[in-house]
Each structure stands twice: as structure tokens, then as C-alpha cells.
Design a protein around this motif. Structure first.
Motif, PDB file in Angstrom:
ATOM      1  N   TYR A 289      -3.775  -6.868  -4.346  1.00  0.00           N
ATOM      2  CA  TYR A 289      -3.486  -5.841  -5.350  1.00  0.00           C
ATOM      3  C   TYR A 289      -2.223  -5.026  -5.056  1.00  0.00           C
ATOM      4  O   TYR A 289      -1.135  -5.520  -5.265  1.00  0.00           O
ATOM      5  CB  TYR A 289      -4.712  -4.956  -5.573  1.00  0.00           C
ATOM      6  N   CYS A 290      -2.357  -3.774  -4.608  1.00  0.00           N
ATOM      7  CA  CYS A 290      -1.235  -2.840  -4.763  1.00  0.00           C
ATOM      8  C   CYS A 290      -0.135  -2.993  -3.715  1.00  0.00           C
ATOM      9  O   CYS A 290      -0.206  -3.798  -2.792  1.00  0.00           O
ATOM     10  CB  CYS A 290      -1.749  -1.412  -4.833  1.00  0.00           C
TER      11      CYS A 290
ATOM     12  N   MET B 288      -3.667   4.457  -3.610  1.00  0.00           N
ATOM     13  CA  MET B 288      -3.389   3.788  -2.332  1.00  0.00           C
ATOM     14  C   MET B 288      -4.204   4.477  -1.235  1.00  0.00           C
ATOM     15  O   MET B 288      -3.628   5.037  -0.285  1.00  0.00           O
ATOM     16  CB  MET B 288      -1.904   3.888  -1.983  1.00  0.00           C
ATOM     17  N   PRO B 289      -5.531   4.432  -1.348  1.00  0.00           N
ATOM     18  CA  PRO B 289      -6.366   5.259  -0.466  1.00  0.00           C
ATOM     19  C   PRO B 289      -6.026   5.179   1.027  1.00  0.00           C
ATOM     20  O   PRO B 289      -5.976   6.228   1.680  1.00  0.00           O
ATOM     21  CB  PRO B 289      -7.785   4.773  -0.764  1.00  0.00           C
ATOM     22  N   PRO B 290      -5.776   4.005   1.594  1.00  0.00           N
ATOM     23  CA  PRO B 290      -5.496   4.004   3.032  1.00  0.00           C
ATOM     24  C   PRO B 290      -4.225   4.775   3.406  1.00  0.00           C
ATOM     25  O   PRO B 290      -4.067   5.177   4.558  1.00  0.00           O
ATOM     26  CB  PRO B 290      -5.347   2.521   3.381  1.00  0.00           C
TER      27      PRO B 290
ATOM     28  N   LEU C 235       0.846  -1.360  -1.261  1.00  0.00           N
ATOM     29  CA  LEU C 235       0.633  -1.088   0.156  1.00  0.00           C
ATOM     30  C   LEU C 235       0.507  -2.413   0.917  1.00  0.00           C
ATOM     31  O   LEU C 235       0.871  -2.505   2.078  1.00  0.00           O
ATOM     32  CB  LEU C 235      -0.639  -0.243   0.296  1.00  0.00           C
ATOM     33  N   GLN C 236      -0.056  -3.426   0.231  1.00  0.00           N
ATOM     34  CA  GLN C 236      -0.228  -4.748   0.838  1.00  0.00           C
ATOM     35  C   GLN C 236      -0.963  -4.660   2.174  1.00  0.00           C
ATOM     36  O   GLN C 236      -0.512  -5.188   3.206  1.00  0.00           O
ATOM     37  CB  GLN C 236       1.114  -5.474   0.972  1.00  0.00           C
ATOM     38  N   CYS C 237      -2.104  -3.988   2.135  1.00  0.00           N
ATOM     39  CA  CYS C 237      -2.911  -3.826   3.346  1.00  0.00           C
ATOM     40  C   CYS C 237      -3.202  -5.167   4.011  1.00  0.00           C
ATOM     41  O   CYS C 237      -3.492  -6.160   3.333  1.00  0.00           O
ATOM     42  CB  CYS C 237      -4.234  -3.162   2.986  1.00  0.00           C
TER      43      CYS C 237
ATOM     44  N   LEU D  48      -9.232  -0.423   4.279  1.00  0.00           N
ATOM     45  CA  LEU D  48      -9.072  -1.037   2.952  1.00  0.00           C
ATOM     46  C   LEU D  48      -9.782  -0.160   1.939  1.00  0.00           C
ATOM     47  O   LEU D  48     -10.754   0.516   2.262  1.00  0.00           O
ATOM     48  CB  LEU D  48      -9.732  -2.422   2.913  1.00  0.00           C
ATOM     49  N   CYS D  49      -9.308  -0.188   0.685  1.00  0.00           N
ATOM     50  CA  CYS D  49     -10.072   0.493  -0.360  1.00  0.00           C
ATOM     51  C   CYS D  49     -11.090  -0.498  -0.933  1.00  0.00           C
ATOM     52  O   CYS D  49     -11.110  -1.679  -0.576  1.00  0.00           O
ATOM     53  CB  CYS D  49      -9.145   1.035  -1.446  1.00  0.00           C
TER      54      CYS D  49
ATOM     55  N   GLY E 232      -9.713  -3.839  -2.309  1.00  0.00           N
ATOM     56  CA  GLY E 232      -9.350  -4.811  -1.289  1.00  0.00           C
ATOM     57  C   GLY E 232     -10.573  -5.456  -0.662  1.00  0.00           C
ATOM     58  O   GLY E 232     -10.630  -6.672  -0.475  1.00  0.00           O
TER      59      GLY E 232
END
Ligand code: MGD
Ligand code: MGD
Ligand code: SF4
Ligand code: MO
Length: 701
Positions: free
Chosen positions: A13-14, A183-185, A16-18, A47-48, A51
Motif C-alpha cells: 500500500y502506502c 501512515m501509522p508507523p 512508507l513501504q514498511c 505495521l498498520c 499491511g
């Protein structure tokens, strides 16, 4: 922690690319489990919910596993072989071109596509289709910040510094970003900032979960950020806080920008924005008292018909106070989509060639044409921007190939856009699920997903990352690169469109070499060894560039440019018929048009449907109770959703998330007024009226 049976990768997804790891399960119902991966610095394992649940969309229960072709006799989409589906696409595009010329064929891409796909899609449009009509959903996302970056600094990279610098600066002004939900993390960087004694100012018409973390929350009326930034700059000058030495040594154009700010008196700014002068003063004091500072913007101030000037005004504030081009200081834009950064660099944008080169620059055309083995004159010129392209469908543009977007839900004035899509002679959609836009297609091509294919992504910091294939895709799907390879072949291009991602990346390196976004020194191997490489990285021996502009800006003379700006109203102001401001955005548990996340049970349970957020005072005036259905009417149309009453929003403003189709579709209402420079639509401000619906009233539209 990853063991032999897990594969390190990144979230689909977003921006941030966790980092996460996947453990294959071997079952088609849920082909992989997420395993925590702590070695990737951006999220350090966090991760949110999106993710964590991303493997659910890999399930054969919710995804497409065979091509679909619309049957003339039934009018329905029905399963077809790949050979038949690809031949139908090649035919549809070829026929339109023969009847109406190359510019009658359009291409629409997405900022979630890998660099390899974005590059190949742009090349496919310019060479195979010979069309100028290509643009992508990133135009709806970061184009205003990109334009402002270019104007001021001569280069556009969302963040000119890594996220890890944020906790070490002195003061952050976060403008129109709801990071805690989007982008919670990354919220960790703001909490660490505060733990270190730094200050956080949040500018948002709503007291969001992010604003709750702030030392100071400014809640302007939507669409007035430009006045707010000018008012702060006015106070900076009035209070003698200008960094004269920095302005003298590193910038040009201060006199005109200063004059623009001086015509915006704080009292006048209070009248426009609704932000009291004492709070404006407090913000200036917090920002200027700190040793270093950052301004970070997201979609709030950018998705306006004056988004480019608005970001320019925030950049002016940074430049006047010496908060740019220095360690732990600067302006940055929080890019949104998974490859929102890379997707804007490699040629799926209407005016662009790979390496962030300009399509109308003769030297850029010559360089890329040589890599592609064609004559520079054969490359088409710049085409229409995203909304203008969608608006031209069924008119001058009669066939469309769409890859990685769901505009039926996400485009402004969506009912009109849906009508334009329906009026096409031919529509082909490549997607992983049957999105609302795919439902309208003549041919739907089912493609592989993040975990099933290899490719690079560039996150919001400009860090180029690699996702390695971790799973075997289902038998009936092909990758986007395989699709473009096959279509190119059917349209007479046997060579030049490899399906192997690494082969594409090697060509992208050469095409980008010497350009602003230079990837020439980056290889798959290096990315894996170094956990990402920051561009520009012009040669294999180059370390990459985590921090930009410290010695010089990327303009010809190395100096940053102030841009003179003055405030102007939103394209549509409230009046007696439409007395309330509508703004739109996101909730934590749904992603974008919802095409993917609305197929995940856990996320639907958390965020089941649309709503209209409004203040108790407004609700009382309307006589609407919490949970009651409310019609929201704009000049574009009407949407219906339950009321959600909260004191966290301004009383003159309502908010709707845009993740749903049907009667609650926020974009039915949104004004497609475009920023004159970036061509970004005004998603964040339009005028509406609210009509409570009596129980059982079914007048939805
Ligand atoms: N959960 C979730 N996360 C996502 C996404 C998603 O769809 N869902 N999408 C990703 C993408 S592509 C993007 S672009 C980012 C977007 O990330 P954000 O920009 O954080 O998301 P938005 O909710 O669109 O807007 C942020 C805030 O702007 C405020 N706002 C509205 N109007 C104005 C205004 O006029 N001025 C100011 N200053 N603020 C205003 C809204 O109240 C909202 O809280 O999120 C990424 N992450
Ligand atoms: N009202 C309002 N509208 C907005 C916004 C707002 O704040 N308010 N924000 C705007 C912004 S910032 C954005 S970024 C847009 C996003 O809006 P969209 O462009 O609609 O974004 P997605 O929903 O992510 O659509 C991506 C589609 O591609 C599919 N897909 C995913 N991965 C791949 C792949 O690798 N290949 C292919 N072929 N398909 C894939 C997904 O299943 C999905 O159908 O919405 C914009 N619209
Ligand atoms: S914050 Fe973004 S990248 Fe990280 S897990 Fe959530 S959606 Fe994925
Ligand atoms: Mo976005």
C-alpha cells in the motif's frame, strides 16, 4: 525476524513501504502469512492493519484469476483465454488508432505500479501507441508539491531528508497530513520529536488523531492555507525573524515574496482562515525559537486549485527563516502511494520522460530516444493531465488502457467521469480485482500482485527498494510487464518490452542516467545489500543521496527561488444555496478507492462504510442525529451517508472519506477545478448543502 522459509518484502500500500516478511502457506485461500521484519529502518517491524492483512487480497476468493471479455450477445463480462483477451485489446487499440489517429488512444497509470511498470507503460504509450495521451493517478496526489519543489529548488523529491531526521529537528509544522491514520508507523517519528523536546504544530480543519499529538493545533477553514502561510511570513518579517544571511547567500527573489507576505495582515489572515492572531503568533514563535525546523505538507494544502502556490508559500516561510538546505531543516512533502515517488519519475506523466526528464526538452528527448533506439522526432509531445484526459474520453480520446487506478471511485466529479468511461469505444483494464472501473471494461486482464512479482519501489524518502517475488501466482494471471510485452508483440514491437523486471531496471538505469532522478548507480543487488539506495545515485561507486540541498540547491546557479504568491479564494465558495464547505480524505482502515481493502473482512469490520463528519452545532441546526442518513448536495451531484457527529471538526465544514462507491461516493460531489500549474483537482474544498433524510426516505441519487 526472518528465517529460511520467509521472504523479506514491503507492504503493497502506502508510500512508507514498511518492511515485512512473508511466509508462504501453500493454500490458495490465504497464500501467505505476514511475519515481523525488524531490519528495515523506516518501520522497524511496525505495521498498520492494512499491511498486516494485505495477504487476504492474494486469496483466490476475492481476486481475478482469469481474463474477462465482454460478449456482444449478452453484454456481460465472461471468462476468456489469455490469447483471446490480448488479441481483443490489441484489436481495440489498433482499430481506434486506424480510425481516429494515435492521440485517440489513451493510457492511464498508477502510483502503485513498480518503477519497472511505470517506465514500461510510458515507453509503451510513446513508442507502440505513438500517443501523447498518457497520465496517471499521481496527478491527483502529489503534483502540486512536485511543481512547487521544481520551482523553488529545481528538483522534486518528496522528502529531501530521511524520516530519521525528524525526531532531531526543533519544530515540525505538519500541514494537512493525518499521519496517525495515513501512515501509522510513522507517528513514532513525531512522538520521538516531542520526547526530544521538539515542538509539533499541526494545521488541519479537523482535530484529527494526529492533531491530538500537537503542541499547537491550527484549524483553518479548508482552502485557506495559502493565507495562513503568508500571515506567518508576515509576522516573521514584522518580528525581525528573517535569516538575512541565509536569504542573501542561498536564495533569489526575496523582495517580491516579502512584498506578497506584507500585504497579508494578521487580522486579515484571521478573517480568511478563522485562525486567531495569537495562535498565529504562537506558531511563529515555536517555529523560529527552535534551532532547526521542518514544514511537511500532505494532501490537505496540496489538493487545492491553488495547491502549487500554497506549497510555494510554505517553502517561502522555510527559506526566509533559513529552514532549508541545512541539516535537520527543510520543506518536505509526504508522498502517498506505494510508489508515489518513483511513479512520478519514469515517464507515465503526460509531460515527462524517464529520470524525471522533460518531454519538451530536446536534450532529454535525444537521450531517451537513443536508449530506446528510435529517432527523437518520433516521440510524441506532452499530453493532457489526468482529469483532462478522463474528461476527454468518448470525445477526442476513444480507447483507453488503464493500469493501476480506479477512477470511478477516486476521480473528481465521478459521475461525469463514469459516464465518460462508459462512452468509450474501447476500454481495457489490468487489475488484481474486479474494481468498479474494471466492471465497465470491454476486456479485464487479471494481473499478479506485489508478493508474486519482482520490482522496485521508491518510498517517500526517495529510497529505492526491492520487492522480490515470494509466491507463485495462480495459473490464470500474468504480470503487468508480461501483458505489455505481449501487447507490444501483437502491435508489431517484438523487441524493447521485456517481461523480466531486472532487464527493464537495467534499461531504466541507462534512461535515467544524467537526469534529475538518476538511478544509474543502483542495482537490485545493491538495494538488497544496503536496504535501499537513495537517488540521485549516478554511478555504482556513489553512496546515494539521503540528504539533498545541503551545499547547493538543484537550480542552475545553486540558489533557491522564492516565488511571489498572494492568497486567492477556492474555486467554489459557499453561498446561500451551498452554505457548507465539504472536504474529503481518508480513514485508517481503508485504502484509496477501496478496491483492495474493501475485500478484507477485518478492515470492513473496522470501517464498514461512508459517513459525513459534522460538528454538533451544525447537526443541531439541521436537526440531524448521530447515525441518521444525510444527503450532501453539490453542483456536481448528490451523495448519501450517515451523519457522524463530532466536535473535532469546524462547524462550517463537513468531511467525507472517499473510499466507497455507490450512493456514499464522496467524489460525486467534488469540484474538478484544476490548479493552473500542476493540474491538480480541488479534492479538499467545495460548497455543499446538507439535507437530512427522514427515516425510510429513499431519495438517494
Ligand atoms: N489509511 C490510509 N492511508 C493512506 C491512504 C489511504 O487511502 N488510506 N492513501 C495514501 C495516499 S495515496 C495518500 S496521498 C496519503 C494521504 O495522506 P493525508 O494527506 O494524511 O490524508 P488525507 O486524509 O487525504 O488528508 C489529510 C488531512 O487534510 C485535512 N484537510 C482537509 N482540507 C484541508 C485544508 O484545506 N487544509 C489543511 N491544512 N488540511 C486539510 C483533512 O482533514 C485530513 O485530516 O495517504 C496514504 N496512506
Ligand atoms: N475525494 C477525494 N478523492 C481522492 C483523494 C482525496 O483525498 N479525496 N485522493 C486522491 C489520491 S491522493 C489518490 S493517490 C487517488 C487514488 O485513487 P486510485 O487511483 O483509484 O487508487 P487505488 O484505489 O489504489 O487504485 C488502484 C487500482 O489498481 C489496482 N492495483 C493495485 N496494484 C496493481 C498493480 O500492480 N497492477 C495493476 N494493473 N493494478 C493494480 C487496485 O486493485 C486498484 O483497483 O485518489 C484520489 N482521489
Ligand atoms: S503504513 Fe503504509 S506501508 Fe506501512 S503497513 Fe500501513 S499501509 Fe503498509
Ligand atoms: Mo495519493
Amino acid at each position: 525476524m526472518s528465517d529460511a522459509a520467509t521472504v523479506p518484502t514491503h507492504c503493497p500500500y502506502c508510500a512508507l513501504q514498511c518492511g515485512m516478511s512473508l511466509r508462504p502457506t501453500g493454500t490458495p485461500e490465504l497464500p501467505a502469512e505476514v511475519v515481523e521484519r525488524t531490519d528495515f529502518p523506516v518501520n522497524r517491524g511496525a505495521l498498520c492493519g492494512k499491511g498486516r492483512t494485505a495477504p487476504s487480497v492474494l486469496s483466490s476468493r476475492v481476486r481475478l484469476t482469469e481474463p474477462l471479455v465482454r460478449r456482444p450477445d449478452t453484454g456481460a463480462l465472461e471468462p476468456a483465454s489469455w490469447e483471446e483477451a490480448l488479441a481483443a485489446v490489441a484489436d481495440g487499440l489498433r482499430r481506434t488508432r486506424a480510425d481516429h489517429g494515435p492521440d485517440a488512444v489513451g493510457v492511464f497509470g498508477g502510483g502503485g505500479l513498480t518503477n519497472e511498470k511505470a517506465y514500461t507503460l510510458g515507453k509503451f504509450a510513446r513508442l507502440v501507441l505513438a500517443t501523447s495521451q498518457i497520465d496517471y493517478n499521481g496527478r491527483f496526489c502529489m503534483s502540486s508539491a512536485a511543481a512547487a519543489h521544481q520551482r523553488a529548488f529545481g528538483l522534486d523529491r518528496g522528502l529531501p531528508f530521511p524520516l530519521e531526521d525528524i525526531p532531531r529537528t526543533g519544530c515540525v509544522i505538519l500541514v494537512g497530513s493525518n499521519l496517525a491514520e495515513t501512515m501509522p508507523p510513522a507517528l513514532r517519528y513525531l512522538t520521538e520529536l516531542k520526547e526530544n523536546g521538539g515542538k509539533l504544530i499541526v494545521v488541519d480543519p479537523r482535530r484529527t488523531r494526529t492533531a491530538e499529538q500537537a503542541d499547537l493545533h491550527l484549524a483553518p477553514r479548508p482552502g485557506t492555507d495559502l493565507a495562513l502561510a503568508l500571515g506567518m511570513l508576515h509576522l516573521v518579517v514584522a518580528e525581525g525573524r528573517v535569516d538575512e544571511a541565509f536569504v542573501e547567500e542561498r536564495t533569489d527573489g526575496w523582495a517580491a515574496a516579502r512584498a506578497g507576505a506584507m500585504s497579508h495582515w494578521p487580522e486579515q489572515v484571521e478573517r480568511i482562515t478563522g485562525v486567531p492572531v495569537p495562535l498565529l503568533r504562537e506558531a511563529v514563535a515555536l517555529f523560529c525559537d527552535a534551532d532547526a525546523g521542518m514544514v511537511l505538507t500532505a494532501r490537505g494544502p496540496e489538493q487545492q486549485s491553488k495547491g502549487t502556490d500554497t506549497v510555494g508559500a510554505w517553502i517561502n516561510l522555510c527559506l526566509a527563516t533559513g529552514r532549508a538546505g541545512r541539516p535537520l531543516s527543510g520543506y518536505g512533502c509526504l508522498t502517498g502511494q506505494g510508489n508515489g515517488q518513483g511513479g512520478r519519475e519514469h515517464g507515465q506523466k503526460a509531460d515527462q520522460l524517464p529520470g524525471y526528464r522533460k518531454l519538451d526538452d530536446p536534450a532529454a528527448r535525444a537521450h531517451v530516444a537513443e536508449v530506446w533506439g528510435v529517432a527523437p522526432e518520433s516521440l510524441p509531445g506532452p499530453g493532457r493531465s489526468a482529469y483532462e484526459l478522463l474528461d476527454a474520453l468518448g470525445g477526442e480520446v476513444r480507447a483507453l488502457l488503464l493500469m493501476g487506478s480506479n477512477p470511478v471511485v477516486s476521480a473528481p466529479r465521478a459521475a461525469h467521469v463514469e459516464g465518460r468511461l462508459r462512452s468509450l469505444d474501447f476500454l481495457a483494464v489490468a487489475d488484481v480485482v474486479l474494481s468498479e472501473t474494471a466492471e465497465l471494461a470491454d476486456v479485464v486482464l487479471p494481473v499478479t500482485q506485489w508478493a508474486e512479482e519482482t520490482g522496485t519501489m521508491t518510498n517517500l524518502e526517495g529510497r529505492v527498494l526491492l520487492r522480490r517475488r515470494a509466491l507463485t501466482p495462480p495459473a490464470g494471471v500474468r504480470s503487468d510487464l508480461e501483458v505489455l510485452h505481449a501487447l507490444a508483440g501483437l502491435l508489431g514491437w517484438e523487441k524493447g518490452f521485456p517481461a523480466d523486471p531486472e532487464e527493464v531496471f537495467e534499461e531504466l538505469r541507462r534512461a535515467s542516467a544524467g537526469g534529475p532522478a538518476d538511478y544509474a548507480g543502483i542495482s537490485y543487488r545493491r538495494i538488497e545489500e544496503e536496504r535501499g539506495v537513495f537517488w540521485p545515485c549516478p554511478e555504482p561507486g556513489h553512496a546515494g543521496t539521503p540528504r539533498l540541498f545541503l551545499d547547493r540547491f538543484a537550480t542552475a546557479d545553486g540558489r533557491a527561488r522564492f516565488v511571489p504568491v498572494v492568497h486567492r479564494a477556492a474555486a467554489e465558495e459557499t453561498d446561500a444555496d451551498y452554505p457548507v464547505v465539504l472536504t474529503t480524505g481518508r480513514v485508517v482502515s481503508q485504502y484509496q478507492s477501496g478496491a483492495q481493502t474493501r475485500r478484507v473482512d477485518e478492515l470492513n469490520a473496522a470501517a464498514p462504510g461512508p459517513f459525513v463528519e459534522l460538528h454538533p452545532r451544525l447537526a443541531e441546526r439541521l436537526g440531524v442525529a448521530d447515525g441518521e442518513r444525510l444527503a450532501v448536495v453539490s453542483r456536481r451531484g448528490r451523495a448519501v451517508a450517515p451523519a457522524r457527529i463530532t466536535a473535532s471538526i469546524r462547524p462550517d465544514t463537513v468531511f467525507m472519506p472517499f473510499h466507497w462507491a455507490g450512493e456514499g461516493r464522496a467524489n460525486t460531489l467534488v469540484n474538478p477545478a484544476l490548479d493552473p500549474v500542476s493540474r491538480m483537482p480541488e479534492f479538499k474544498v467545495c460548497a455543499v448543502r446538507l439535507e437530512p433524510l427522514a427515516a425510510g426516505d429513499a431519495t438517494a441519487g
